[in-house]
Write a protein that holds these residues in place. Structure first.
Motif, PDB file in Angstrom:
ATOM      1  N   MET A   1     -14.678  13.434 119.161  1.00  0.00           N
ATOM      2  CA  MET A   1     -14.807  12.090 118.583  1.00  0.00           C
ATOM      3  C   MET A   1     -16.137  11.954 117.821  1.00  0.00           C
ATOM      4  O   MET A   1     -16.177  11.437 116.709  1.00  0.00           O
ATOM      5  CB  MET A   1     -14.719  11.044 119.693  1.00  0.00           C
ATOM      6  CG  MET A   1     -14.792   9.605 119.214  1.00  0.00           C
ATOM      7  SD  MET A   1     -14.529   8.414 120.542  1.00  0.00           S
ATOM      8  CE  MET A   1     -16.001   8.662 121.513  1.00  0.00           C
TER       9      MET A   1
ATOM     10  N   LYS B   1     -16.092  13.872 114.583  1.00  0.00           N
ATOM     11  CA  LYS B   1     -15.292  13.198 113.564  1.00  0.00           C
ATOM     12  C   LYS B   1     -16.080  12.055 112.930  1.00  0.00           C
ATOM     13  O   LYS B   1     -16.101  11.886 111.703  1.00  0.00           O
ATOM     14  CB  LYS B   1     -13.995  12.662 114.182  1.00  0.00           C
ATOM     15  CG  LYS B   1     -13.004  12.110 113.170  1.00  0.00           C
ATOM     16  CD  LYS B   1     -12.390  13.221 112.361  1.00  0.00           C
ATOM     17  CE  LYS B   1     -11.354  12.719 111.395  1.00  0.00           C
ATOM     18  NZ  LYS B   1     -10.745  13.803 110.613  1.00  0.00           N
TER      19      LYS B   1
ATOM     20  N   CYS C   1     -15.081   3.260 118.985  1.00  0.00           N
ATOM     21  CA  CYS C   1     -15.106   4.625 118.423  1.00  0.00           C
ATOM     22  C   CYS C   1     -13.740   5.285 118.531  1.00  0.00           C
ATOM     23  O   CYS C   1     -13.254   5.900 117.575  1.00  0.00           O
ATOM     24  CB  CYS C   1     -16.141   5.480 119.153  1.00  0.00           C
ATOM     25  SG  CYS C   1     -17.846   5.036 118.810  1.00  0.00           S
ATOM     26  N   LYS C   2     -13.108   5.142 119.682  1.00  0.00           N
ATOM     27  CA  LYS C   2     -11.789   5.748 119.893  1.00  0.00           C
ATOM     28  C   LYS C   2     -10.766   5.165 118.924  1.00  0.00           C
ATOM     29  O   LYS C   2      -9.942   5.879 118.351  1.00  0.00           O
ATOM     30  CB  LYS C   2     -11.329   5.518 121.337  1.00  0.00           C
ATOM     31  CG  LYS C   2     -12.135   6.284 122.370  1.00  0.00           C
ATOM     32  CD  LYS C   2     -11.667   5.940 123.781  1.00  0.00           C
ATOM     33  CE  LYS C   2     -12.510   6.640 124.841  1.00  0.00           C
ATOM     34  NZ  LYS C   2     -12.120   6.237 126.218  1.00  0.00           N
TER      35      LYS C   2
ATOM     36  N   VAL D   1     -11.433   6.505 115.352  1.00  0.00           N
ATOM     37  CA  VAL D   1     -11.032   7.912 115.217  1.00  0.00           C
ATOM     38  C   VAL D   1      -9.506   8.042 115.172  1.00  0.00           C
ATOM     39  O   VAL D   1      -8.970   8.918 114.492  1.00  0.00           O
ATOM     40  CB  VAL D   1     -11.636   8.763 116.356  1.00  0.00           C
ATOM     41  CG1 VAL D   1     -11.050  10.163 116.378  1.00  0.00           C
ATOM     42  CG2 VAL D   1     -13.151   8.838 116.202  1.00  0.00           C
ATOM     43  N   GLU D   2      -8.813   7.158 115.883  1.00  0.00           N
ATOM     44  CA  GLU D   2      -7.340   7.166 115.811  1.00  0.00           C
ATOM     45  C   GLU D   2      -6.862   6.985 114.374  1.00  0.00           C
ATOM     46  O   GLU D   2      -5.929   7.654 113.925  1.00  0.00           O
ATOM     47  CB  GLU D   2      -6.766   6.049 116.685  1.00  0.00           C
ATOM     48  CG  GLU D   2      -6.749   6.359 118.160  1.00  0.00           C
ATOM     49  CD  GLU D   2      -6.224   5.213 119.008  1.00  0.00           C
ATOM     50  OE1 GLU D   2      -6.163   5.361 120.234  1.00  0.00           O
ATOM     51  OE2 GLU D   2      -5.878   4.153 118.434  1.00  0.00           O
TER      52      GLU D   2
END
Length: 581
Positions: free
Chosen positions: A1, A4, A307-308, A311-312
């Protein structure tokens, strides 16, 4: 993560690296100042001359100025890096969203994407700002102050060995309990944004049915739900402050009492006044560093879920991609459906379209008639490859649509929807979506063919009239005619009109169809309509029912052979007769 997200730093790497260096220099200056003050206190106690005091004072002033300089400079570079990172992150997300297929958009929902581009990016920006500055400053300050405390205070500094684990365990428990709450809150933010978007778009309906109070209550309930979760999370996070204060006062009480006792009982041999004052300063530094670290953990805890989610979006790949060796030319506007079946989601139980076999020659006009839910729009969406077929093949110009470069294919297929979209800007700006190089003469000609020139000419600013967001300052019929003109400017090989004349009268509808037939005779035209009068002159009429082709033929042929078409024609003509009476 992290890897990215780091790809979006790009041109701001320099400021991102310079900031920690400047912060480190600031910390060094701040940590040396108490040591020099301790030396000065001891010198004064021993009865030094004024010259010595002045020299020490000048050194302290210089170090304070350097600390201020490094700190201010770090603030500038930190804000530049964090804001630039956020800008790149938004751009990278937006660019990737532009590649999404409709299926990708359906997966996230529009409201969720908006939340990710705004709230989530802001959270990550704040965290990044703290990471490259405060998260560097606090640990360095903690380490330097810890070392200097042992140097100056000896065994008295052991108190910190007991305090730090207490704080660490407290922070770990806080993070563990708040993470699930923040995860839940961001999902509710998506739902809240969706509710706002739906309400604003449907404002006319809301007012027509006098449902303002209901919408207020619905919004209030959603807001209250978010408030409740945030309050619960903030209550847990609030434990940080009393925990820090407790540790601070414990250390202060210990240092003051034990330090004073040591100075008095040893007559300054084990600990003198200068060392004692420095130890107090370093104690404050250590505890303030721990407090700042707790703030960093709180911000990172909040932004981790953001953040998750970001990034998705960045990792999402469009389900529609170009082939390895794409074709960059569409030969003509012929369209063939060979045994085509389609469903919007692979897990769907039934097909939206089933066993579609259809062959349209280039330049033909094809009418599509069918009841609501008969999948008329789904059929034409496969032509420009807005979705990929589940089974079978769709061919344009004799080639499978999957063999074409996506931009090339879509540039040759113009679509005019029933729910037309106009963008903020002048009428000319909107028309040039069809052809960015179009001259004023070409735009006027296209608008005349679409029966739009007449009402445009009545506007005070004519073609320079500003269109509000979504075309709010023009009527539904005017909006449709502008969109038809925009499509005509494209001069495509295939033109799809998805119930795009529903808001205009039958006379204007007939004039538009006549103009299209004369202006773009070689273009294949698909006309989806509810009125049979809109398609009865077509070369071929398709009757859709239940996601399947019920019948194909001309107007006269279908009147004789198809009961569905005949009933619809009779019903519409009867309604027309009744209106005349």
């Amino acid at each position: 993560m992290v890897k990215k997200l780091a790809q979006s730093i790009r041109e701001y790497k320099k400021t991102s690296i310079v900031t920690p260096i400047l912060v480190s220099l600031e910390v060094v200056m701040e940590c040396i100042i108490p040591f020099i003050i301790a030396e000065l206190v001891n010198k004064i106690k021993d009865g030094c001359e004024m010259k010595t005091i002045i020299n020490y004072g000048l050194v302290l002033v210089l170090m304070a100025c350097l600390s201020l300089l490094f700190g201010s400079w770090a603030g500038v570079t930190c804000s530049t890096a964090a804001c630039g990172f956020a800008k790149n992150l938004r751009r990278d997300m937006f660019c990737n969203i532009q590649k999404f297929s409709f299926e990708n958009i359906d997966k996230f929902s529009t409201s969720s994407l908006v939340t990710r581009l705004t709230t989530d990016v802001t959270n990550v920006q704040m965290s990044y700002m703290m990471i490259i500055r405060t998260a560097i400053r606090s640990p360095l300050m903690l380490i330097f102050a810890f070392v200097m405390a042992f140097v100056m205070g000896g065994r008295m500094a052991v108190i910190f060995i007991f305090v730090v684990p207490v704080l660490g365990i407290g922070l770990a428990l806080v993070i563990k309990n708040t993470m699930p709450l923040f995860k839940r809150v961001f999902r509710k933010y998506d739902a809240l944004n969706s509710s706002i978007q739906e309400n604003v778009k449907g404002m006319r309906v809301v007012k027509s049915y006098v449902r303002e109070e209901f919408e207020k209550q619905k919004f209030g309930a959603a807001s209250e739900d978010i408030r409740r979760d945030f309050t619960k999370a903030e209550r847990i996070l609030a434990i940080n402050n009393p925990l820090m204060q407790f540790c601070l006062y414990v250390v202060m009480i210990f240092v003051l009492s034990y330090g004073s006792y040591t100075i008095i009982t040893t007559h300054g041999l084990d600990l003198d006044v200068g060392q004692f004052s420095a130890l107090l300063t370093y104690s404050f530094m250590i505890l303030m560093s721990l407090m700042m670290l707790s703030m960093i953990f709180v911000m990172i805890t909040i932004s981790l879920e953001s953040c998750k989610r970001i990034v998705e979006v960045l990792d999402e790949e469009s389900l529609l991609t170009n082939p390895e060796s794409p074709v960059f030319e569409v030969k003509d506007g012929s369209v063939d459906f060979d045994n085509v079946s389609f469903k919007y989601h692979k897990d769907a139980e039934r097909m939206t379209l089933s066993d579609i076999n259809l062959h349209v020659k280039s330049g033909q006009t094809v009418g599509i008639i069918g009841g609501t839910g008969s999948s008329k729009s789904s059929l034409v969406q496969l032509i420009s490859r807005l979705y990929d077929v589940t089974e079978g093949t769709v061919r344009v110009g004799g080639l499978d649509v999957k063999e074409y470069d996506l931009d090339t294919l879509r540039n040759q297929v113009a679509v005019v929807l029933q729910k037309n979209i106009l963008f903020s800007g002048t009428i000319k700006d909107n028309l040039r979506w069809g052809n960015k190089e179009a001259t004023d003469e070409e735009m006027i000609e296209a608008c005349k063919l679409a029966e739009a020139d007449e009402f445009i000419s009545r506007f005070p600013d004519g073609y320079d009239t500003y269109i509000e967001q979504g075309g709010a300052n023009v009527s539904g019929g005017q909006k449709q005619r502008l969109c038809i003109a925009r499509a005509l400017l494209k001069k495509p090989k295939i033109l799809i009109m998805d119930d795009s004349t529903s808001a205009v009268d039958t006379k204007t509808d007939a004039l538009i169809r006549k103009a299209m037939k004369e202006y773009i005779p070689e273009t294949t035209k698909f006309i989806i309509a509810q009125r049979i009068s809109s398609v009865q002159d077509a070369d071929m009429i398709i009757v859709m029912a239940g996601g399947m082709i019920n019948a194909v033929g001309t107007h006269d042929e279908l009147l004789k052979s198809n009961e569905v078409y005949k009933d619809l024609y009779t019903l519409q003509n009867k309604a027309g007769d009744d209106d005349e009476q």
